[in-house]
Design a protein around this motif. Structure first.
Motif, PDB file in Angstrom:
ATOM      1  N   GLN A  83      -3.152   0.721   6.983  1.00 16.36           N
ATOM      2  CA  GLN A  83      -2.780   0.872   5.579  1.00 16.36           C
ATOM      3  C   GLN A  83      -3.867   0.297   4.680  1.00 16.36           C
ATOM      4  O   GLN A  83      -4.482  -0.720   4.997  1.00 16.36           O
ATOM      5  N   LYS A  84      -4.087   0.955   3.544  1.00 13.88           N
ATOM      6  CA  LYS A  84      -5.048   0.474   2.561  1.00 13.88           C
ATOM      7  C   LYS A  84      -4.292  -0.214   1.428  1.00 13.88           C
ATOM      8  O   LYS A  84      -3.116   0.037   1.199  1.00 13.88           O
ATOM      9  N   ALA A  85      -4.966  -1.069   0.703  1.00 13.48           N
ATOM     10  CA  ALA A  85      -4.334  -1.816  -0.380  1.00 13.48           C
ATOM     11  C   ALA A  85      -3.829  -0.889  -1.476  1.00 13.48           C
ATOM     12  O   ALA A  85      -2.852  -1.193  -2.161  1.00 13.48           O
ATOM     13  N   SER A  86      -4.444   0.255  -1.654  1.00 14.39           N
ATOM     14  CA  SER A  86      -4.018   1.196  -2.697  1.00 14.39           C
ATOM     15  C   SER A  86      -2.749   1.950  -2.316  1.00 14.39           C
ATOM     16  O   SER A  86      -2.121   2.572  -3.170  1.00 14.39           O
ATOM     17  N   GLU A  87      -2.335   1.897  -1.060  1.00 16.40           N
ATOM     18  CA  GLU A  87      -1.158   2.639  -0.583  1.00 16.40           C
ATOM     19  C   GLU A  87       0.105   1.792  -0.546  1.00 16.40           C
ATOM     20  O   GLU A  87       1.135   2.257  -0.089  1.00 16.40           O
ATOM     21  N   ILE A  88       0.051   0.555  -1.036  1.00 19.79           N
ATOM     22  CA  ILE A  88       1.193  -0.350  -0.942  1.00 19.79           C
ATOM     23  C   ILE A  88       2.260   0.029  -1.959  1.00 19.79           C
ATOM     24  O   ILE A  88       1.964   0.265  -3.128  1.00 19.79           O
ATOM     25  N   SER A  89       3.493   0.109  -1.492  1.00 15.54           N
ATOM     26  CA  SER A  89       4.636   0.304  -2.392  1.00 15.54           C
ATOM     27  C   SER A  89       5.657  -0.781  -2.063  1.00 15.54           C
ATOM     28  O   SER A  89       6.041  -0.961  -0.915  1.00 15.54           O
ATOM     29  N   ARG A  90       6.080  -1.507  -3.089  1.00 10.96           N
ATOM     30  CA  ARG A  90       6.987  -2.640  -2.892  1.00 10.96           C
ATOM     31  C   ARG A  90       8.382  -2.289  -3.393  1.00 10.96           C
ATOM     32  O   ARG A  90       8.538  -1.653  -4.415  1.00 10.96           O
TER      33      ARG A  90
END
Length: 141
Positions: free
Chosen positions: A6-13
């Motif tokens: 996973q890349k940091a731009s793909e994070i969903s919280r």
């Protein structure tokens, strides 16, 4: 077959809410740490902080098993000679119930550079009222 990172731009919280009176303190800390780290997600990557926000309500009603209310001790030191202060769990719950939950969750998180950021996403409230209704958190049972 390729490995997914996973890349940091793909994070969903997401936001989760849990009632502290529903389970013992240790099991509660495990569930919260799991959500803060993001280990329940299929996109879990150890070196990326992809965890969720967790709201804990009813912190003053936490449960413990056995004699932990009188035997479990919390220590802190001022840095000066003779500056050790020790409190029992029942005294900590009486003064600041959120501290007991924060310390339990902190102990369950890995000791690395991501731990402080993960712990910042934990919100603990003493009663049933909380300030995060606008985020519409999902309930953990």
């Amino acid at each position: 077959m390729k490995t997914y990172n996973q890349k940091a731009s793909e994070i969903s919280r997401e936001w989760w809410i849990i009632d502290a009176s529903s389970m013992p303190l240790g099991k509660l800390a495990v569930v919260i740490a799991d959500k803060l780290m993001g280990k329940s997600k299929v996109t879990y990557t150890p070196h990326i902080d992809n965890g969720d926000y967790v709201v804990v309500v009813n912190a003053k009603n936490i449960q413990v098993t056995g004699n932990k209310m009188v035997q479990k001790m919390y220590h802190r030191h001022s840095g000066f000679p003779g500056g050790l202060t020790s409190l029992k769990l029942e005294e900590v719950i009486e003064k600041n119930p959120a501290l007991a939950i924060n310390e339990a969750v902190k102990g369950m998180l890995p000791k690395n550079k991501l731990a402080a950021e993960r712990l910042k996403r934990l919100r603990v409230f003493n009663g049933t009222e909380h300030a995060h209704t606008a985020q519409s958190p999902k309930e953990i049972k």
